[in-house]
Scaffold this motif. Structure first.
Motif, PDB file in Angstrom:
ATOM      1  N   GLU A   1      53.530  26.187  37.953  1.00  0.00           N
ATOM      2  CA  GLU A   1      52.743  25.910  38.624  1.00  0.00           C
ATOM      3  C   GLU A   1      52.519  26.246  39.989  1.00  0.00           C
ATOM      4  O   GLU A   1      50.576  26.452  40.424  1.00  0.00           O
ATOM      5  CB  GLU A   1      52.844  23.807  39.122  1.00  0.00           C
TER       6      GLU A   1
ATOM      7  N   ARG B   1      48.195  28.244  40.699  1.00  0.00           N
ATOM      8  CA  ARG B   1      47.893  28.060  42.699  1.00  0.00           C
ATOM      9  C   ARG B   1      47.669  28.893  43.559  1.00  0.00           C
ATOM     10  O   ARG B   1      47.032  29.093  44.367  1.00  0.00           O
ATOM     11  CB  ARG B   1      48.822  27.102  43.300  1.00  0.00           C
TER      12      ARG B   1
ATOM     13  N   GLU C   1      39.053  27.266  42.473  1.00  0.00           N
ATOM     14  CA  GLU C   1      39.456  25.943  42.331  1.00  0.00           C
ATOM     15  C   GLU C   1      41.088  25.977  40.921  1.00  0.00           C
ATOM     16  O   GLU C   1      40.268  26.316  40.335  1.00  0.00           O
ATOM     17  CB  GLU C   1      38.742  24.885  42.358  1.00  0.00           C
TER      18      GLU C   1
END
Length: 415
Positions: free
Chosen positions: A306, A310, A319
Motif C-alpha cells: 500500500e 501511495r 488519486e
C-alpha cells in the motif's frame, strides 16, 4: 441418486465399481479387509459424482448443487440436515448416544469458471464452468461417509459432514463460521482432504504446521484525467505510475523457498485507459496476488504494498484507492489432528509420507482457529492433469479409500 450419465450404463458402472475395488486393493498394499462401501454403493456414488461434474456451479451460485447434496443425504437419515449455511452450505449431523467431542469433515460445493475440454460422457454441460479442482469428488467422499454412518452411527459425540460453499474465492469458510446456525454444530476437531495430482494414486501426504499459504488479491486503482491523444499534456495519465508499480510490487515478494519470511507477489492483471486511439488515459488498475507463508507475514506485506501505491500516486499527482478480494488465511495442521489422521492411514493400510507446504491457498484454515484441525493431500495419480487444468477429472478410485480413512477417524475418536 442422479440418473446414470449419458454413455454410462448401469452395467458398465457396476463393472467399473468392481474393477475399482480391485485396483484400490492392489494400490493400497492389498490389505483392505474393512471396505464398508459395496459395489452397489460405488455405482450410486459414481453416478452422483458424474452428475455433479456435469452440472458445475461456481462460488456463491451452488444452489442446485446443494439441493443434490441434500437429496442424497436424506437417504442416509442423519439426525439433522442444516441448509443455507453461509450461503448455500449444507451440514449433515449424526449424533452418538453418549456425550463426546464434535468431529467435522469438510468438503467444498463450488466449481471453477473454466471451460472444460475433453470427451468425458459426463463432461460439463455448463459453458465456461467446470469441476476442475475435484470438489465433485470431495463431496462424493463425504456422501460415501454418510452411507457408512447410516449403517453404523458413532457411539458417542457427534459427526458433522460440512459441504461448504465458495471455497475458490476464500469467502465460504468465513461466511459459514459467521452464520449463527454454525454455532450449534461447531466442532472440536475438523478434518479435510484435497486430491493432489503428481502423487501416487490413493497415497497420502501430511505434516504438522503450515500447510497452505495465506493470500489475497490486491486491486490498486489510479485516477488522473483523460485528454485528447493529440494533447496528452492537457491530461493526467497514470501510465508512468503503472510502469513503476508493477516491478516494485513484484520486488516485494520474489518467492523462493517456502520458509519463514516467504513472500510472493504476482501481478495478475493490469488495465490502462480505454481501448481507443484518440484518448490519453486517465484511469488504471493493477491487480496483484500477495502470498505469504503465514497470516502474520501478510500484514507487513500489505503495509509495504500500500505504501508503494501511495508513493507512486503522489509522485504523479494521481488519486489512489486500494481494495482486497479473495482473502485466504493460511492453513495450519494441528499436531494432534495430524497424529489422528496418521493412525487412520496406518489402520487402513494407506501409504503416506510427509507433505510439502503448498503455495496455493485454502480457506479450510479458518476452521482451525481454536479447533484441532488438519487437511491431508490425497494422490490423484502421477500422470493426472494438474488442478484447474481444463482436462482435469477427479479419479473415482479415491472415493472408497477417502471415505474409509474418515470412517476410521470416527471410530478411533468416537467408537
Amino acid at each position: 441418486m442422479n440418473a446414470a450419465p449419458a454413455g454410462a450404463s448401469k452395467a458398465s458402472l457396476i463393472q467399473r465399481a468392481g474393477t475399482l475395488s480391485s485396483r484400490i486393493c492392489d494400490r493400497v498394499s492389498g490389505a483392505i479387509a474393512g471396505m464398508f462401501l459395496t459395489n452397489r454403493d460405488m455405482v450410486d456414488l459414481m453416478e452422483f459424482r458424474h452428475g455433479l461434474h456435469a452440472n458445475p456451479e461456481i462460488s456463491g451460485e451452488e444452489e442446485a448443487t446443494a439441493r443434490r447434496v441434500v437429496a442424497v443425504l436424506e437417504e442416509t437419515k442423519p439426525d439433522r440436515i442444516v441448509t443455507g449455511l453461509g450461503g448455500h452450505g449444507v451440514a449433515a449431523v449424526f449424533d452418538g448416544t453418549e456425550p463426546g467431542p464434535v468431529v467435522m469433515f469438510r468438503c467444498e460445493l463450488d466449481a471453477l469458471p473454466i471451460e472444460e475440454i475433453g470427451s468425458l460422457p459426463y463432461r460439463s454441460t455448463i459453458p465456461g464452468k467446470g469441476h476442475l479442482c475435484g470438489h465433485d469428488g470431495h463431496m462424493t467422499i463425504l456422501t460415501g461417509l454418510a452411507r457408512g454412518l447410516a449403517r453404523n452411527r458413532p457411539a458417542r459425540g457427534r459427526v458433522v459432514l460440512l459441504f461448504q460453499p465458495a471455497e475458490e474465492t476464500g469467502a465460504g469458510a468465513a461466511a459459514v463460521i459467521a452464520d449463527p446456525k454454525f454455532k450449534e454444530i461447531a466442532p472440536d476437531f475438523a478434518f479435510a482432504l484435497h486430491n493432489m495430482p503428481g502423487l501416487p494414486l490413493a497415497s497420502a501426504r501430511l505434516s504438522p504446521g503450515p500447510a497452505n499459504c495465506a493470500s489475497r488479491g490486491m486491486r490498486v486503482v489510479l485516477s488522473g484525467k483523460t485528454s485528447h491523444a493529440s494533447v496528452p499534456e492537457a491530461g493526467l495519465s497514470p501510465m508512468r505510475a503503472v510502469a513503476e508499480l508493477m516491478p516494485s510490487l513484484t520486488a516485494l515478494g520474489p518467492g523462493g523457498a517456502l520458509q519463514p519470511g516467504y513472500r510472493l507477489v504476482t501481478v495478475a492483471h493490469a488495465r490502462l485507459g480505454e481501448p481507443a486511439f484518440g484518448i490519453a488515459p486517465g484511469h488504471a488498475e493493477i491487480w496483484a496476488t500477495l502470498r505469504t507463508l503465514t497470516d502474520d507475514g501478510m500484514s507487513g506485506l500489505v503495509g509495504q504494498a500500500e505504501a508503494l501505491a501511495r508513493e507512486a500516486a503522489g509522485r504523479h499527482g494521481l488519486e489512489v484507492a486500494v481494495d482486497y478480494h479473495d482473502v485466504f488465511h493460511h492453513c495450519e495442521n494441528d499436531p494432534e489432528a495430524v497424529d489422528i489422521l496418521r493412525a487412520a492411514f496406518d489402520a487402513e493400510a494407506i501409504p503416506h509420507g510427509e507433505a510439502e507446504i503448498m503455495r496455493w491457498s485454502e480457506d479450510f484454515g479458518l476452521f482451525g482457529r481454536g479447533v484441532k484441525s488438519a487437511m491431508f493431500l490425497f494422490g490423484s495419480g502421477e500422470s493426472s492433469p494438474q488442478l484447474h487444468n481444463p482436462d482435469f477429472d477427479f479419479p473415482d478410485a479415491l472415493i472408497e479409500p477417502g471415505a474409509r480413512i474418515f470412517m476410521r477417524v470416527i471410530r478411533n475418536l468416537l467408537g
